[in-house]
Scaffold this active site. Structure first.
Site, PDB file in Angstrom:
ATOM      1  N   ASP A  14       0.786  -1.316  -0.032  1.00 48.41           N
ATOM      2  CA  ASP A  14      -0.078  -0.130  -0.009  1.00 48.41           C
ATOM      3  C   ASP A  14       0.563   1.145   0.012  1.00 48.41           C
ATOM      4  O   ASP A  14       0.304   2.530   0.451  1.00 48.41           O
ATOM      5  CB  ASP A  14      -0.911  -0.043   1.321  1.00 48.41           C
ATOM      6  CG  ASP A  14      -2.006  -1.166   1.121  1.00 48.41           C
ATOM      7  OD1 ASP A  14      -2.098  -1.842   0.217  1.00 48.41           O
ATOM      8  OD2 ASP A  14      -2.285  -1.567   2.266  1.00 48.41           O
ATOM      9  N   LYS A  17       1.757   2.288  -5.072  1.00 50.26           N
ATOM     10  CA  LYS A  17       2.319   1.725  -6.306  1.00 50.26           C
ATOM     11  C   LYS A  17       1.410   1.926  -7.603  1.00 50.26           C
ATOM     12  O   LYS A  17       1.797   2.395  -8.739  1.00 50.26           O
ATOM     13  CB  LYS A  17       2.607   0.291  -6.308  1.00 50.26           C
ATOM     14  CG  LYS A  17       3.347  -0.156  -5.178  1.00 50.26           C
ATOM     15  CD  LYS A  17       3.488  -1.825  -4.950  1.00 50.26           C
ATOM     16  CE  LYS A  17       2.394  -2.495  -4.285  1.00 50.26           C
ATOM     17  NZ  LYS A  17       1.982  -2.090  -2.838  1.00 50.26           N
ATOM     18  N   GLY A  18      -0.125   1.728  -7.253  1.00 50.38           N
ATOM     19  CA  GLY A  18      -0.849   1.967  -8.408  1.00 50.38           C
ATOM     20  C   GLY A  18      -0.784   3.226  -9.011  1.00 50.38           C
ATOM     21  O   GLY A  18      -0.775   3.599 -10.202  1.00 50.38           O
ATOM     22  N   GLY A  41      -4.924  -4.258  -3.775  1.00 51.02           N
ATOM     23  CA  GLY A  41      -5.463  -3.217  -3.939  1.00 51.02           C
ATOM     24  C   GLY A  41      -4.972  -1.732  -4.490  1.00 51.02           C
ATOM     25  O   GLY A  41      -4.196  -1.205  -3.464  1.00 51.02           O
ATOM     26  N   HIS A  42      -4.760  -1.337  -5.678  1.00 49.01           N
ATOM     27  CA  HIS A  42      -4.043  -0.551  -6.155  1.00 49.01           C
ATOM     28  C   HIS A  42      -4.795   0.751  -6.841  1.00 49.01           C
ATOM     29  O   HIS A  42      -5.693   0.567  -7.480  1.00 49.01           O
ATOM     30  CB  HIS A  42      -3.037  -0.775  -7.392  1.00 49.01           C
ATOM     31  CG  HIS A  42      -2.126  -1.978  -7.156  1.00 49.01           C
ATOM     32  ND1 HIS A  42      -1.230  -2.366  -7.910  1.00 49.01           N
ATOM     33  CD2 HIS A  42      -1.689  -2.440  -5.823  1.00 49.01           C
ATOM     34  CE1 HIS A  42      -0.294  -3.218  -7.286  1.00 49.01           C
ATOM     35  NE2 HIS A  42      -0.823  -3.428  -5.972  1.00 49.01           N
ATOM     36  N   GLN A 223       1.987  -5.921  -3.249  1.00 56.08           N
ATOM     37  CA  GLN A 223       2.399  -6.117  -1.756  1.00 56.08           C
ATOM     38  C   GLN A 223       3.730  -5.242  -1.628  1.00 56.08           C
ATOM     39  O   GLN A 223       4.184  -4.052  -2.406  1.00 56.08           O
ATOM     40  CB  GLN A 223       2.553  -7.633  -1.405  1.00 56.08           C
ATOM     41  CG  GLN A 223       1.357  -8.338  -1.271  1.00 56.08           C
ATOM     42  CD  GLN A 223       0.962  -8.771  -2.482  1.00 56.08           C
ATOM     43  OE1 GLN A 223       1.706  -9.455  -3.322  1.00 56.08           O
ATOM     44  NE2 GLN A 223      -0.691  -8.454  -2.902  1.00 56.08           N
ATOM     45  N   ARG A 304      -5.379   0.216   8.650  1.00 57.70           N
ATOM     46  CA  ARG A 304      -3.980   0.011   8.427  1.00 57.70           C
ATOM     47  C   ARG A 304      -3.254   0.624   9.853  1.00 57.70           C
ATOM     48  O   ARG A 304      -3.536   1.495  10.257  1.00 57.70           O
ATOM     49  CB  ARG A 304      -3.371   0.754   7.316  1.00 57.70           C
ATOM     50  CG  ARG A 304      -3.904   0.136   6.169  1.00 57.70           C
ATOM     51  CD  ARG A 304      -3.301   0.968   4.891  1.00 57.70           C
ATOM     52  NE  ARG A 304      -3.611   0.602   3.493  1.00 57.70           N
ATOM     53  CZ  ARG A 304      -4.186   1.324   2.608  1.00 57.70           C
ATOM     54  NH1 ARG A 304      -3.739   2.675   2.610  1.00 57.70           N
ATOM     55  NH2 ARG A 304      -4.591   1.108   1.457  1.00 57.70           N
TER      56      ARG A 304
HETATM   57  P1  GDP Z   1      -0.740   0.360  -3.703  1.00 59.78           P
HETATM   58  O1  GDP Z   1      -1.413  -0.723  -3.209  1.00 59.78           O
HETATM   59  O2  GDP Z   1       0.753   0.473  -3.237  1.00 59.78           O
HETATM   60  O3  GDP Z   1      -1.114   0.777  -5.018  1.00 59.78           O
HETATM   61  O4  GDP Z   1      -1.444   1.485  -2.616  1.00 59.78           O
HETATM   62  P2  GDP Z   1      -3.043   1.623  -2.106  1.00 59.78           P
HETATM   63  O5  GDP Z   1      -3.683   2.128  -3.308  1.00 59.78           O
HETATM   64  O6  GDP Z   1      -3.429   0.582  -1.412  1.00 59.78           O
HETATM   65  O7  GDP Z   1      -2.930   2.781  -0.891  1.00 59.78           O
HETATM   66  C1  GDP Z   1      -2.409   3.882  -1.213  1.00 59.78           C
HETATM   67  C2  GDP Z   1      -3.335   4.948  -0.819  1.00 59.78           C
HETATM   68  O8  GDP Z   1      -2.796   6.185  -0.653  1.00 59.78           O
HETATM   69  C3  GDP Z   1      -4.371   5.186  -1.759  1.00 59.78           C
HETATM   70  O9  GDP Z   1      -5.746   5.450  -1.249  1.00 59.78           O
HETATM   71  C4  GDP Z   1      -3.975   6.073  -2.676  1.00 59.78           C
HETATM   72  O10 GDP Z   1      -5.074   7.000  -3.113  1.00 59.78           O
HETATM   73  C5  GDP Z   1      -3.254   7.032  -1.440  1.00 59.78           C
HETATM   74  N1  GDP Z   1      -2.175   8.092  -1.905  1.00 59.78           N
HETATM   75  C6  GDP Z   1      -1.173   7.788  -2.779  1.00 59.78           C
HETATM   76  N2  GDP Z   1      -0.208   8.691  -2.795  1.00 59.78           N
HETATM   77  C7  GDP Z   1      -0.634   9.634  -2.050  1.00 59.78           C
HETATM   78  C8  GDP Z   1       0.030  10.795  -1.654  1.00 59.78           C
HETATM   79  O11 GDP Z   1       1.032  11.200  -2.045  1.00 59.78           O
HETATM   80  N3  GDP Z   1      -0.924  11.385  -0.517  1.00 59.78           N
HETATM   81  C9  GDP Z   1      -1.837  10.971  -0.169  1.00 59.78           C
HETATM   82  N4  GDP Z   1      -2.552  11.788   0.952  1.00 59.78           N
HETATM   83  N5  GDP Z   1      -2.527  10.060  -0.546  1.00 59.78           N
HETATM   84  C10 GDP Z   1      -1.820   9.272  -1.290  1.00 59.78           C
HETATM   85  P1  IMO Z   2      -0.777  -4.088  -2.302  1.00 57.46           P
HETATM   86  O1  IMO Z   2      -0.656  -4.780  -3.734  1.00 57.46           O
HETATM   87  C1  IMO Z   2      -0.939  -4.488   2.052  1.00 57.46           C
HETATM   88  C2  IMO Z   2      -1.125  -8.867   3.583  1.00 57.46           C
HETATM   89  C3  IMO Z   2      -2.212  -9.043   4.293  1.00 57.46           C
HETATM   90  C4  IMO Z   2      -1.600 -10.135   5.247  1.00 57.46           C
HETATM   91  C5  IMO Z   2      -0.407 -10.762   4.492  1.00 57.46           C
HETATM   92  C6  IMO Z   2      -0.911 -12.124   3.616  1.00 57.46           C
HETATM   93  O2  IMO Z   2      -2.067  -3.454  -2.212  1.00 57.46           O
HETATM   94  O3  IMO Z   2       0.179  -3.465  -1.588  1.00 57.46           O
HETATM   95  P2  IMO Z   2      -2.388 -12.749   1.827  1.00 57.46           P
HETATM   96  O4  IMO Z   2      -3.906 -12.377   1.381  1.00 57.46           O
HETATM   97  O5  IMO Z   2      -1.372 -12.510   0.728  1.00 57.46           O
HETATM   98  O6  IMO Z   2      -2.440 -14.244   2.007  1.00 57.46           O
HETATM   99  O7  IMO Z   2      -2.042 -11.720   3.054  1.00 57.46           O
HETATM  100  O8  IMO Z   2      -0.213  -9.817   3.483  1.00 57.46           O
HETATM  101  N1  IMO Z   2      -1.095  -8.190   2.094  1.00 57.46           N
HETATM  102  C7  IMO Z   2      -1.099  -6.816   2.102  1.00 57.46           C
HETATM  103  N2  IMO Z   2      -0.924  -5.750   2.558  1.00 57.46           N
HETATM  104  N3  IMO Z   2      -1.103  -4.449   0.795  1.00 57.46           N
HETATM  105  C8  IMO Z   2      -1.105  -5.616  -0.083  1.00 57.46           C
HETATM  106  O9  IMO Z   2      -1.155  -5.249  -1.340  1.00 57.46           O
HETATM  107  C9  IMO Z   2      -1.351  -6.900   0.677  1.00 57.46           C
HETATM  108  N4  IMO Z   2      -1.558  -7.961   0.149  1.00 57.46           N
HETATM  109  C10 IMO Z   2      -1.409  -8.866   0.880  1.00 57.46           C
HETATM  110  O10 IMO Z   2      -2.796  -8.031   4.926  1.00 57.46           O
HETATM  111  O11 IMO Z   2      -0.913  -9.583   6.283  1.00 57.46           O
HETATM  112 MG    MG Z   3      -2.822  -1.489  -1.700  1.00 58.78          MG
END
Ligand code: GDP
Ligand code: IMO
Ligand code: MG
Length: 426
Positions: A14, A17-18, A41-42, A223, A304
């Protein structure tokens, strides 16, 4: 010949990356996911819309880019169909811009049921899995029992599906577990029917041919490195190699074809699910970070856990991945915090050590912190215009980690992104 650049998370996922894959995608011809599955979840935000992608690569919103679901991915047909349907209003011509590896492993409904049963049986040792069937599917891959996406076009697909399902049902019978398999199977076969309409290919040829033709490829990690099955906080990890090496096996590209490795990290740190987290904040400051940073899971909605940036851990993941450039995300979240901290060292028996222990929560370690003050809001659009306080924060991190910070993100929107020069080598 062009190279494959990799973008991956350096923490517990999280990191954003997305957002950055979407931001960089116009500079690439191909965007390819190399591991993980619907546990990811990106989030992408632009033009007032917010999209959360789970299995579809984050280059999908750009015209003229080929998006590849690589062989290292575990794909759930049911969630894939849902994602495709959610994208319908955007007229993306998905069948032309998205291809799937015939070697990607398939998540079937009983994989998800096993994931749940195993987690329940672990009791207070549960991993906090996203319950998307990731672990059991990679388990079957290694056990050489899995179904691959290419199998949907084999004449004996239904029989092989039933064989795997029945094997799972025998295991599930040992657990106190009930589920409506009939409905799940109906959805599964509907989704398999839809998958057959996509190009299912040996994408390793496609990617290597793209390189020969001088095309550029961006590999999108899911991840984060601290969730890597070999180097993460085992057993509280996911079941794939999330580090750069995973892009080689997960796409079929040789190590000498890798170019830049973009390592993404939050200006602080979060974790969702169980497992050790040395810089975790259990007080009001953790709550403050969660609130300002809107730190709730993009896949499961779970809050989180939040804490300060952990430099020994970051140095470790920069090393494991051969990171060439660092991207710092969510710097805006810290701008009004009175006292920001960074853990710069681990201490064992009062001596500095830079080696992460086998178990991060073994109780033998303490952390040393430095403090910073929030720099206030900024409307900067250029790197040089960033506030002095943020510059100091960046320089401090760069002085402790052997890679430059070439991108800073100041908000979730695509436009809230500041680069130091042109970071993509063409
Ligand atoms: P990913 O799994 O690495 O793609 O990240 P996620 O989408 O799960 O989580 C990142 C969260 O932070 C999302 O809700 C994004 O919209 C948000 N986000 C990304 N970059 C920034 C930033 O620079 N500032 C803020 N406030 N939010 C951000
Ligand atoms: P993105 O790509 C954050 C965590 C789960 C759990 C552990 C194992 O959005 O960054 P799993 O379902 O893979 O067996 O879970 O890894 N986890 C993540 N945490 N971002 C993710 O993906 C995750 N994918 C799995 O919460 O602790
Ligand atoms: Mg994510």
């Amino acid at each position: 010949m062009a190279a494959v650049d990799i973008l991956l998370g350096l923490q517990w996922g999280d990191e954003g990356k997305g957002k950055i894959v979407d931001f960089l995608a116009p500079k690439y011809d191909v965007v390819a996911r190399f591991q993980g599955g619907p546990n990811a979840g990106h989030t992408l935000e632009f033009d007032g819309h917010k999209h959360v992608l789970h299995q579809i690569p984050s280059g999908i919103f750009h015209e003229g880019i080929l998006n590849v679901i690589g062989n290292g991915v575990v794909l759930d047909p049911i969630t894939f169909k849902k994602e495709i349907e959610e994208l319908a209003p955007f007229n993306l011509d998905l069948k032309r811009h998205l291809v799937i590896s015939n070697k990607a492993q398939m998540i079937i409904p009983t994989h998800r049921m096993l994931d749940k049963a195993y987690e329940i049986a672990k009791g207070d040792k549960k991993i906090g899995s996203t319950l998307r069937g990731i672990g059991p599917t990679y388990q079957d891959k290694a056990a050489r029992k899995g179904l691959r996406i290419g199998d949907v076009n084999e004449p004996d697909f239904d029989d092989r599906y039933k064989q795997l399902r029945d094997f799972h049902l025998e295991i599930l019978a040992r657990y106190d577990f009930e589920a409506d398999l009939e409905e799940e199977e109906r959805l599964f076969f509907e989704a398999v029917e839809m998958i057959r309409e996509f190009d299912i290919l040996s994408t390793e040829y496609l990617i290597n041919q793209a390189l020969v033709e001088g095309k550029s490829v961006l590999a999108e990690g899911a991840q984060g490195s601290l969730l890597d099955v070999d180097f993460g906080s085992y057993p509280y990890v996911t079941s794939s190699n999330t580090i750069a090496a995973g892009a080689c096996t997960g796409l079929g590209v040789a190590p000498n074809k890798i170019g830049e490795v973009y390592g993404i990290f939050k200006a602080y740190c979060t974790r969702v699910g169980s497992g050790p987290f040395p810089t975790e904040l259990h007080d009001a400051s953790g709550e403050e970070l969660r609130k300002i940073g809107n730190e709730f899971g993009a896949t499961t909605g779970r809050p989180r856990r939040c804490g300060w940036l952990d430099l020994p851990a970051l140095r470790y993941t920069v090393m494991l991945n051969g990171v060439t450039q660092l991207f710092m995300m969510k710097a805006d979240v810290l701008e009004d915090i009175d006292e920001i901290k960074i853990a710069h060292s681990y201490l064992k028996n009062n001596e500095l050590t830079d080696e992460l222990p086998l178990y991060l929560d073994n109780g033998e370690f303490s952390l040393s912190f430095d403090s910073f003050k929030g720099w206030g809001g900024t409307k900067a659009t250029e790197f040089d215009q960033l506030p002095e306080g943020l510059h100091s924060y960046i320089k401090y991190i760069e002085s402790k980690v052997s890679a430059p910070i070439n991108l800073v993100s100041l908000g979730p929107d695509r436009t809230q992104t500041i680069m130091k020069g042109d970071i993509v080598a063409q």
